[in-house]
Design an enzyme around this catalytic site. Structure first.
Site, mmCIF file in Angstrom:
data_model
loop_
_atom_site.group_PDB
_atom_site.id
_atom_site.type_symbol
_atom_site.label_atom_id
_atom_site.label_comp_id
_atom_site.label_asym_id
_atom_site.label_seq_id
_atom_site.Cartn_x
_atom_site.Cartn_y
_atom_site.Cartn_z
ATOM 1 N N ASP A 69 -1.711 10.737 -1.978
ATOM 2 C CA ASP A 69 -2.147 9.705 -3.024
ATOM 3 C C ASP A 69 -2.497 10.247 -4.469
ATOM 4 O O ASP A 69 -2.415 9.449 -5.380
ATOM 5 C CB ASP A 69 -3.215 8.963 -2.240
ATOM 6 C CG ASP A 69 -2.937 8.056 -1.198
ATOM 7 O OD1 ASP A 69 -2.826 8.674 -0.042
ATOM 8 O OD2 ASP A 69 -2.505 6.959 -1.479
ATOM 9 N N ARG A 118 -7.400 -0.273 -6.833
ATOM 10 C CA ARG A 118 -7.515 0.994 -5.869
ATOM 11 C C ARG A 118 -7.592 2.108 -6.385
ATOM 12 O O ARG A 118 -6.480 2.600 -7.428
ATOM 13 C CB ARG A 118 -6.274 1.072 -4.735
ATOM 14 C CG ARG A 118 -6.314 -0.220 -3.928
ATOM 15 C CD ARG A 118 -5.434 0.193 -2.835
ATOM 16 N NE ARG A 118 -6.041 1.059 -1.559
ATOM 17 C CZ ARG A 118 -5.520 1.512 -0.831
ATOM 18 N NH1 ARG A 118 -4.003 0.988 -0.494
ATOM 19 N NH2 ARG A 118 -6.121 2.304 0.029
ATOM 20 N N ARG A 150 0.816 -1.144 -0.098
ATOM 21 C CA ARG A 150 -0.015 0.130 0.048
ATOM 22 C C ARG A 150 1.013 1.183 -0.141
ATOM 23 O O ARG A 150 2.069 1.088 0.248
ATOM 24 C CB ARG A 150 -1.072 0.043 1.238
ATOM 25 C CG ARG A 150 -0.661 -0.713 2.305
ATOM 26 C CD ARG A 150 0.323 -0.100 3.114
ATOM 27 N NE ARG A 150 0.189 1.453 3.305
ATOM 28 C CZ ARG A 150 1.102 2.423 3.653
ATOM 29 N NH1 ARG A 150 2.269 1.807 3.942
ATOM 30 N NH2 ARG A 150 0.808 3.473 3.853
ATOM 31 N N GLY A 151 0.278 2.359 0.034
ATOM 32 C CA GLY A 151 1.082 3.679 -0.381
ATOM 33 C C GLY A 151 1.198 3.740 -1.784
ATOM 34 O O GLY A 151 1.519 2.821 -2.434
HETATM 35 O O1 MRU Z 1 -4.425 3.168 2.262
HETATM 36 P P1 MRU Z 1 -3.047 3.325 2.133
HETATM 37 O O2 MRU Z 1 -2.290 2.695 3.352
HETATM 38 O O3 MRU Z 1 -2.446 3.012 0.741
HETATM 39 O O4 MRU Z 1 -2.760 5.007 2.120
HETATM 40 C C1 MRU Z 1 -1.297 5.620 2.181
HETATM 41 C C2 MRU Z 1 -1.426 7.029 2.338
HETATM 42 O O5 MRU Z 1 -2.461 7.786 2.464
HETATM 43 C C3 MRU Z 1 -0.206 7.675 2.291
HETATM 44 O O6 MRU Z 1 -0.048 8.596 3.212
HETATM 45 C C4 MRU Z 1 0.129 8.073 0.951
HETATM 46 O O7 MRU Z 1 -0.011 6.862 -0.068
HETATM 47 C C5 MRU Z 1 1.327 8.715 0.798
HETATM 48 S S1 MRU Z 1 2.565 7.317 0.107
HETATM 49 C C6 MRU Z 1 4.033 7.972 0.203
#
Ligand code: MRU
Length: 364
Positions: A243, A89, A49-50
């Site tokens: 994101d 996603r 994720r991220g």
């Molecule tokens: O749902 P996630 O865990 O994928 O969300 C991640 C985030 O909101 C992070 O802050 C974002 O992806 C920045 S990654 C460097």
């Protein structure tokens, strides 16, 4: 810390390996991704994720899909694969960016095996680019932390962050955490307030784990604590990731980010968003109206995981009949953002500021 990277190609096994982020911090397990389906599931189930890491995983997913392709219209099939991956996603634009860029390297003029090689090279190249972006974000953000540190008489710079925009969300270093890692390495005292980040607790489970591994002082706080800390001058700056950002500087990030930005603005505390250009959606101008916000399963809110007698267990924490809403992200309007920390430098969260750093995007 083991492998400092979060994803890599294992040439011996001929498949992709990554850390299973669902298991941290209780277990540090490596998981194999050998097919398109496994890549798609890893993204949708949040093994990875991220935003940047999702993009790189999707890049490898395109390669794996091509490697096992056995139909008679390669280009058409790869377009379907791209759509399939994009739907896993919807908010993080790095995913769409990666699959579209991967599609653009495919050619009808060369053999499928040559296209497979091109897709592999593309995925590896994207990974290296993301590593470079994180390093440069780190360098530019470090200057901001240094400047704050000079006002602190040797006391730690107090930084609040939300969710995990660390190395686990990227390939190395992270986005929001990259300047923090570099400041720590440079001997600048820092302390990080880590929002726990309900419902999946990426702050408490992932950011805290990462910072702990790196020896960076940090404190986990329940999500609603930031405003109180800010009122009592216990936060010098906020740095979060994103994101998807729009050309006018609006930024989508993990749900709850907007409330931190409001509290920061009310208390005159700088609120920075660290992001690579792969997170900017050059086609959008109004984040609230245009960025799709992912809604996830109610079970992420109603069930929590924890250790009991050394074993991981799931616990139901809500009345069984209550309705649950689980929006994954929110949008912070550009007016609440002090600056965007990108791989090319720090800019105002405005169209002019962004295009000054990325002039080649002006005529899109
Ligand atoms: O749902 P996630 O865990 O994928 O969300 C991640 C985030 O909101 C992070 O802050 C974002 O992806 C920045 S990654 C460097």
């Amino acid at each position: 810390m083991g492998n400092p990277q979060t994803i890599w190609y294992n040439h011996q096994k001929q498949l992709v390996e990554t850390i299973d982020q669902r298991k941290l911090p209780f277990q540090n397990l490596i998981i194999e991704i050998g097919t398109l389906e496994e890549a798609g599931n890893a993204i949708s189930e949040m093994v990875v994720r991220g935003a940047p890491l999702i993009g790189v995983t999707a890049g490898y997913g395109m390669y794996l899909a091509a490697r096992y392709y056995a139909g008679n219209d390669f280009q058409a099939e790869m377009k379907l694969v791209a759509e399939k991956l994009k739907s896993t996603r919807p908010t993080a634009v790095n995913l769409a960016f990666a699959v579209d860029e991967a599609l653009s390297v495919i050619s009808g003029q060369i053999s499928i095996s040559e296209n497979v090689k091109k897709l592999f090279d593309y995925a590896e190249n994207l990974k290296q680019r993301e590593i470079g972006f994180s390093k440069n974000i780190g360098k530019h953000g470090l200057e901001i932390i240094k400047a704050v540190s000079e006002t602190k008489n040797g006391e730690p710079v107090q930084i609040l962050t939300h969710c995990n925009a660390g190395r686990l969300a990227c390939v190395e270093l992270g986005t929001a955490t990259a300047p923090i890692y570099l400041a720590h390495e440079a001997g600048i005292p820092v302390h990080v307030w880590v929002d726990e980040t309900r419902p999946r607790n990426q702050g408490a489970r992932l950011t805290a784990w990462e910072l702990g591994e790196a020896g960076i002082p940090h404190t986990i706080i329940p999500d609603n604590t930031g405003g109180h800390l800010m009122q009592h001058k216990m936060v010098d700056m906020v740095i979060v990731g994103s994101d998807r950002a729009t050309l006018n500087g609006d930024v989508a990030n993990k749900i709850g980010t907007y409330l931190k930005a409001l509290a920061a603005a009310d208390n005159g505390i700088p609120f920075y968003v660290a992001l690579p250009s792969t997170t900017i959606d050059w086609t959008l101008n109004d984040g609230i109206a245009e960025i799709p916000i992912e809604q996830r399963n109610a079970s992420e809110v109603s069930v929590m995981e924890g250790l009991l007698d050394g074993e991981v267990h799931e616990f139901s924490i809500l009345p069984a009949k209550s309705a649950v809403a689980n929006y994954g992200f929110d949008v912070t309007p550009a007016r609440l953002v002090t600056g965007l920390i990108t791989e090319r430098g720090v800019c105002n969260a405005t169209r002019e500021g962004i295009l000054k750093l990325f002039p080649e995007k002006a005529n899109r």
